[in-house]
Design a protein around this motif. Structure first.
Motif, PDB file in Angstrom:
ATOM      1  N   SER A 114       0.820  -1.215   0.000  1.00 16.86           N
ATOM      2  CA  SER A 114       0.000   0.000   0.000  1.00 16.86           C
ATOM      3  C   SER A 114       0.852   1.262   0.000  1.00 16.86           C
ATOM      4  N   SER A 115       2.164   1.117   0.035  1.00 17.87           N
ATOM      5  CA  SER A 115       3.063   2.268   0.125  1.00 17.87           C
ATOM      6  C   SER A 115       4.182   2.138  -0.908  1.00 17.87           C
ATOM      7  N   SER A 116       5.145   3.060  -0.822  1.00 16.15           N
ATOM      8  CA  SER A 116       6.331   3.051  -1.699  1.00 16.15           C
ATOM      9  C   SER A 116       5.944   3.107  -3.171  1.00 16.15           C
ATOM     10  N   GLY A 117       5.139   4.143  -3.519  1.00 19.39           N
ATOM     11  CA  GLY A 117       4.803   4.361  -4.917  1.00 19.39           C
ATOM     12  C   GLY A 117       6.014   4.802  -5.725  1.00 19.39           C
ATOM     13  N   THR A 118       5.938   4.622  -7.047  1.00 19.58           N
ATOM     14  CA  THR A 118       7.066   4.948  -7.913  1.00 19.58           C
ATOM     15  C   THR A 118       7.441   6.422  -7.821  1.00 19.58           C
ATOM     16  N   GLY A 119       6.447   7.317  -7.801  1.00 20.34           N
ATOM     17  CA  GLY A 119       6.723   8.750  -7.713  1.00 20.34           C
ATOM     18  C   GLY A 119       7.426   9.128  -6.429  1.00 20.34           C
ATOM     19  N   PHE A 120       7.025   8.512  -5.330  1.00 19.01           N
ATOM     20  CA  PHE A 120       7.659   8.787  -4.047  1.00 19.01           C
ATOM     21  C   PHE A 120       9.116   8.315  -4.061  1.00 19.01           C
ATOM     22  N   ILE A 121       9.370   7.139  -4.583  1.00 17.52           N
ATOM     23  CA  ILE A 121      10.737   6.622  -4.646  1.00 17.52           C
ATOM     24  C   ILE A 121      11.614   7.534  -5.490  1.00 17.52           C
ATOM     25  N   GLN A 122      11.081   8.011  -6.608  1.00 19.75           N
ATOM     26  CA  GLN A 122      11.852   8.909  -7.472  1.00 19.75           C
ATOM     27  C   GLN A 122      12.146  10.228  -6.768  1.00 19.75           C
ATOM     28  N   ALA A 123      11.183  10.742  -5.999  1.00 26.38           N
ATOM     29  CA  ALA A 123      11.390  12.015  -5.308  1.00 26.38           C
ATOM     30  C   ALA A 123      12.450  11.891  -4.214  1.00 26.38           C
ATOM     31  N   VAL A 124      12.454  10.781  -3.513  1.00 29.65           N
ATOM     32  CA  VAL A 124      13.430  10.589  -2.438  1.00 29.65           C
ATOM     33  C   VAL A 124      14.786  10.180  -3.010  1.00 29.65           C
ATOM     34  N   SER A 125      14.780   9.347  -4.041  1.00 28.39           N
ATOM     35  CA  SER A 125      16.000   8.887  -4.713  1.00 28.39           C
ATOM     36  C   SER A 125      17.020   8.337  -3.724  1.00 28.39           C
ATOM     37  N   PRO A 126      16.639   7.339  -2.932  1.00 29.86           N
ATOM     38  CA  PRO A 126      17.553   6.849  -1.895  1.00 29.86           C
ATOM     39  C   PRO A 126      18.630   5.921  -2.465  1.00 29.86           C
ATOM     40  N   GLU A 127      19.803   5.967  -1.832  1.00 27.63           N
ATOM     41  CA  GLU A 127      20.831   4.971  -2.130  1.00 27.63           C
ATOM     42  C   GLU A 127      20.554   3.680  -1.356  1.00 27.63           C
ATOM     43  N   TRP A 128      20.011   3.832  -0.152  1.00 27.15           N
ATOM     44  CA  TRP A 128      19.688   2.699   0.708  1.00 27.15           C
ATOM     45  C   TRP A 128      18.226   2.796   1.121  1.00 27.15           C
ATOM     46  N   VAL A 129      17.555   1.656   1.241  1.00 24.60           N
ATOM     47  CA  VAL A 129      16.237   1.604   1.859  1.00 24.60           C
ATOM     48  C   VAL A 129      16.233   0.438   2.841  1.00 24.60           C
ATOM     49  N   VAL A 130      15.664   0.669   4.013  1.00 26.29           N
ATOM     50  CA  VAL A 130      15.565  -0.361   5.041  1.00 26.29           C
ATOM     51  C   VAL A 130      14.096  -0.690   5.250  1.00 26.29           C
ATOM     52  N   HIS A 131      13.748  -1.963   5.070  1.00 24.78           N
ATOM     53  CA  HIS A 131      12.396  -2.450   5.351  1.00 24.78           C
ATOM     54  C   HIS A 131      12.385  -2.987   6.786  1.00 24.78           C
ATOM     55  N   THR A 132      11.620  -2.357   7.659  1.00 25.05           N
ATOM     56  CA  THR A 132      11.553  -2.802   9.055  1.00 25.05           C
ATOM     57  C   THR A 132      10.466  -3.862   9.177  1.00 25.05           C
ATOM     58  N   ALA A 133      10.760  -5.055   8.696  1.00 23.87           N
ATOM     59  CA  ALA A 133       9.805  -6.159   8.657  1.00 23.87           C
ATOM     60  C   ALA A 133      10.321  -7.306   9.505  1.00 23.87           C
ATOM     61  N   GLY A 134       9.446  -7.880  10.329  1.00 21.85           N
ATOM     62  CA  GLY A 134       9.837  -8.959  11.212  1.00 21.85           C
ATOM     63  C   GLY A 134      10.087 -10.262  10.477  1.00 21.85           C
ATOM     64  N   PHE A 135      10.879 -11.117  11.100  1.00 25.10           N
ATOM     65  CA  PHE A 135      11.190 -12.421  10.539  1.00 25.10           C
ATOM     66  C   PHE A 135       9.913 -13.244  10.384  1.00 25.10           C
ATOM     67  N   ALA A 136       9.684 -13.785   9.180  1.00 21.92           N
ATOM     68  CA  ALA A 136       8.538 -14.659   8.880  1.00 21.92           C
ATOM     69  C   ALA A 136       7.219 -14.013   9.295  1.00 21.92           C
ATOM     70  N   ASN A 137       7.080 -12.683   9.076  1.00 23.12           N
ATOM     71  CA  ASN A 137       5.851 -11.999   9.489  1.00 23.12           C
ATOM     72  C   ASN A 137       4.673 -12.452   8.628  1.00 23.12           C
ATOM     73  N   ARG A 138       3.483 -12.428   9.208  1.00 23.27           N
ATOM     74  CA  ARG A 138       2.315 -13.005   8.540  1.00 23.27           C
ATOM     75  C   ARG A 138       1.776 -12.152   7.406  1.00 23.27           C
ATOM     76  N   TRP A 139       2.249 -10.900   7.302  1.00 23.16           N
ATOM     77  CA  TRP A 139       1.780 -10.025   6.225  1.00 23.16           C
ATOM     78  C   TRP A 139       2.650 -10.130   4.971  1.00 23.16           C
ATOM     79  N   GLY A 140       3.744 -10.832   5.063  1.00 18.02           N
ATOM     80  CA  GLY A 140       4.621 -10.978   3.912  1.00 18.02           C
ATOM     81  C   GLY A 140       5.394  -9.731   3.568  1.00 18.02           C
TER      82      GLY A 140
END
Length: 743
Positions: free
Chosen positions: A652-678
């Motif tokens: 539901s997030s991280s749209g293409t326009g937003f990614i282009q505007a931020v233009s990050p070298e690194w992105v960190v996904h704060t997602a738990g191990f084997a989380n049920r939402w995938g």
């Protein structure tokens, strides 16, 4: 002389065999089981010419085969990542302060298929009814996961703890399909009588812990007091208690005038107490040492303490090599080793010298394991060890014996002990509360303390002058100022917490979750890390929004350390509003969202950009596509070299326009191990990959640590750090351990 030489050779081989088994503590990965054959050939070839090396290789081969034998069911049965019908027998039940329970279960069948060896699993019970009792058999539907731990400096290593208990998977239950209650055994009936006889006593939990090893009745405040005063060992039934029972049995048996009767009585009483306490690791070690020692006395042979300790370690590790992963095992072994080292000497004050020396020698181990020291530990132990040994434990065991023979007479004994323990525990709590004897030490100071303690020994080595110079250089490097500013994205499971530091100043963005079991990310992750870094206050505590995986520990953290500025979702604090800007040392804090304070929805999340003028990090909370589009339309500058993906990498997030505007070298996904939402979603990963952004996931990598270097971020460490037992999920899937970032 020949006998002494042979004794030395045998001790050397036993030592190297134990060392070979213990080497698994540092293996970076678990080698293939096929390696046992060349190791066996090496053992046969080198047994006569290099016996010590051969003993070491034999230990390596044994722990390798044992580990694959215990873990094989995870690969061959497809046990994890799917729901299964399981059948098992309850080995132990731990009731937590919140009322939740954890069951250690011996798994006999999986989907109707018998398992051999029967693995141990840990199941959290969330059912509304009472959980099964020890020795009950049941069947249920559950989903199992391999041992896994949060990977942060200072965090409790649950993967190592699980394997050290022989547990190779974990899961949860909400109920059972079938449940066959077992008939209570003698110990269960005795424990029921004990609970009935001590019902209503203020210190029932303390008495039960000291007699049956059941410590569920102790509160977190009790455990904090025990740690603060360094007396936890008095309530973990171990060598002190087993030795006392053996001594009492020896004296009672010797009254008959028969030497053998004294030996047998000592063994029976010690074994009975170990059985009463549930045969924990410490009691196993102590009882086995006692059996070896009594056997030698009966046989008329003499072995020194070193030989007895080595034989005991060898027997325990040959039965269960994974004991080397159990910290309690090493505490017991090193305590006995320290006693053997200090046992020489005579005189009136020998006992005092022994206790003082033991406290000093174990100080480094306590500091490394628990992150601090107690300056009251030695004097408190000097008073309490004789009191427990000569008065309290004999009285308590007298009461337990009367439960078997004359239950009515046990009640006044327990009432007397209750009066004593009420005053004693009250005084100990007062002592811990008023003097605050426990001192948390940052990692740097722990290293310096260890160096100072080792320095007298190191100076005795050849080339000590150059060694002292090298140590001096290490001290200078340890105290050298670090990078200008650093970002640590903590591994808090399915949640968010980010620590930004410049020197000893800190900003914390979100606090992770807390759970009904009582476990919370503040105590489990955040506070240990802050203590390790020597941070004693937070300049800013920013809470992005109300969701519990972001905000659950905010008030608790504010009670544990000073918080200068509270920003975001606080009842009394500064709400987030786009356009706010604060100067924090050399860094500028820019609040970019929301337009008007909210705090209750994902799209109300506080979006904070932190920059030093050329390098920036963008913290986004749980904003979704609509907020991203509005943010891109409002803000002229979003560009940041480091981005925390909105909403943990949800689709539901991280749209293409937003990614282009931020233009990050690194992105960190704060997602738990084997989380049920995938999380992170595959399409989100693809968008960042197409943008040329390097991706990291906390659930796979552990804590992500980046430091500022000019106009770029430099990552500290690569992949999930630690030995093989930190990577069992990857081992199960690929047979290899390295975990690589997403490219």
């Amino acid at each position: 002389m020949l006998q002494v030489r042979n004794t030395y050779r045998m001790d050397k081989r036993l030592f190297f065999l134990c060392a070979g088994i213990s080497s698994c503590l540092w293996w970076p990965w678990l080698p293939a089981v096929d390696l046992w054959l060349p190791l066996a050939i090496l053992c046969v070839a080198g047994w006569r010419t290099h016996p010590a090396v051969t003993a070491f290789i034999l230990g390596v081969a044994w722990v390798l085969c044992f580990s694959h034998w215990q873990l094989s069911w995870l690969k061959t049965t497809h046990a994890v990542d799917n729901s299964h019908i399981i059948t098992g027998r309850v080995i132990d039940v731990e009731t937590q302060q919140s009322g939740a329970s954890r069951l250690i279960v011996g798994l006999t069948h999986l989907q109707g298929q018998a398992l051999s060896p029967a693995p141990r699993i840990l199941l959290s019970w969330y059912g509304h009814s009472s959980p099964p009792e020890p020795n009950d058999t049941f069947s249920a539907i559950t989903r199992l996961y391999p041992p896994h731990s949060l990977a942060n400096p200072g965090s409790f290593n649950s993967a190592r703890w699980l394997l050290g208990q022989g547990i190779t998977a974990r899961g949860y239950l909400t109920g059972t399909l079938t449940h066959d209650a077992a008939q209570p055994d003698i110990r269960d009936r005795l424990l029921a009588r004990f609970n009935q006889s001590t019902h209503g006593l203020t210190t029932q939990g303390w008495l039960r812990a000291l007699s049956f090893g059941e410590r569920n009745g102790l509160t977190p405040d009790d455990w904090n007091m025990l740690r603060a005063l360094g007396i936890s060992h008095l309530f973990a039934i171990s060598g002190l208690h087993i030795g006392l029972m053996a001594g009492l049995g020896w004296l009672a048996g010797r009254l008959t005038g028969h030497y053998t009767a004294g030996l047998l009585t000592a063994l029976v009483l010690a074994a009975g107490y170990a059985w009463l306490a549930g045969f924990g690791v410490a009691t196993q070690r102590a009882l086995l040492m006692l059996v070896v020692w009594l056997s030698l006395l009966w046989w008329g042979r003499y072995w020194n303490g070193r030989r007895i300790l080595l034989v005991t370690m060898t027997l325990l590790l040959m039965v269960n090599p994974w004991l080397v992963l159990n910290l309690g095992f090493w505490m017991s072994v090193l305590a006995v080793a320290a006693l053997l080292l200090l046992a020489g000497g005579r005189g009136r004050y020998r006992l005092i010298r022994l206790q003082l020396g033991l406290g000093v020698l174990l100080l480094p181990l306590v500091m490394v394991l628990f992150g601090g020291i107690s300056w009251l530990s030695v004097p408190v132990n000097l008073l309490l060890i004789p009191l427990f040994s000569l008065v309290l434990i004999p009285l308590l065991l007298l009461g337990c014996g009367l439960l078997l023979l004359w239950p009515a007479m046990a009640v006044p004994v327990f009432q007397l002990l209750d009066h004593v323990f009420t005053g004693l525990t009250g005084g100990l709590h007062w002592l811990a509360g008023h003097f605050s004897p426990w001192s948390e030490l940052p990692a740097t100071w722990q290293g310096l303390v260890l160096l100072l303690m080792l320095l007298p020994l190191l100076l005795l080595l050849p080339g000590a002058r150059w060694l002292a110079l090298a140590l001096g250089m290490l001290v200078v490097l340890a105290l050298w100022p670090g990078p200008a500013w650093q970002v640590r994205v903590l591994d808090v499971g399915q949640g968010l917490s980010v620590l930004v530091t410049q020197g000893d100043r800190a900003l914390l963005y979100d606090t992770g979750n807390r759970f009904t079991s009582g476990f919370n990310m503040a105590d489990g992750v955040i506070l240990p890390l802050l203590s390790r870094l020597g941070i004693t206050r937070l300049d800013y505590l920013v809470v992005s929004h109300e969701d519990s995986d972001h905000s659950a520990n905010r008030h608790y953290l504010a009670t544990q350390m000073p918080v200068v500025h509270r920003w975001g979702a606080w009842a009394r604090g500064m709400p987030c509003r786009a356009g706010q800007q604060r100067q924090w040392g050399r860094l500028t804090l820019q609040m970019l969202w929301p337009v008007s304070p909210g705090g209750h929805r994902n799209n109300d999340s506080c979006v904070l950009r932190i920059t030093d003028g050329q390098l920036a990090v963008l913290l986004t909370g749980d904003i979704e596509r609509s907020a991203e589009l509005a943010l891109v339309g409002r803000q002229p500058v979003l560009q940041s070299q480091l981005l925390l993906s909105p909403h943990h990498g949800s689709r539901s997030s991280s749209g293409t326009g937003f990614i282009q505007a931020v233009s990050p070298e690194w992105v960190v996904h704060t997602a738990g191990f084997a989380n049920r939402w995938g999380f992170p979603a595959a399409e989100v990963e693809a968008r960042y990959r197409n943008a040329g952004t390097r991706q990291l996931v906390t659930g796979r990598e552990g804590m992500i640590h980046l430091v500022a270097e000019g106009a770029h971020w430099r990552r500290i460490g690569q992949g999930r750090a630690g030995p093989w037992y930190q990577h069992l999920a990857t081992w199960r899937e690929t047979g290899r351990n390295p975990v690589r970032p997403l490219e």
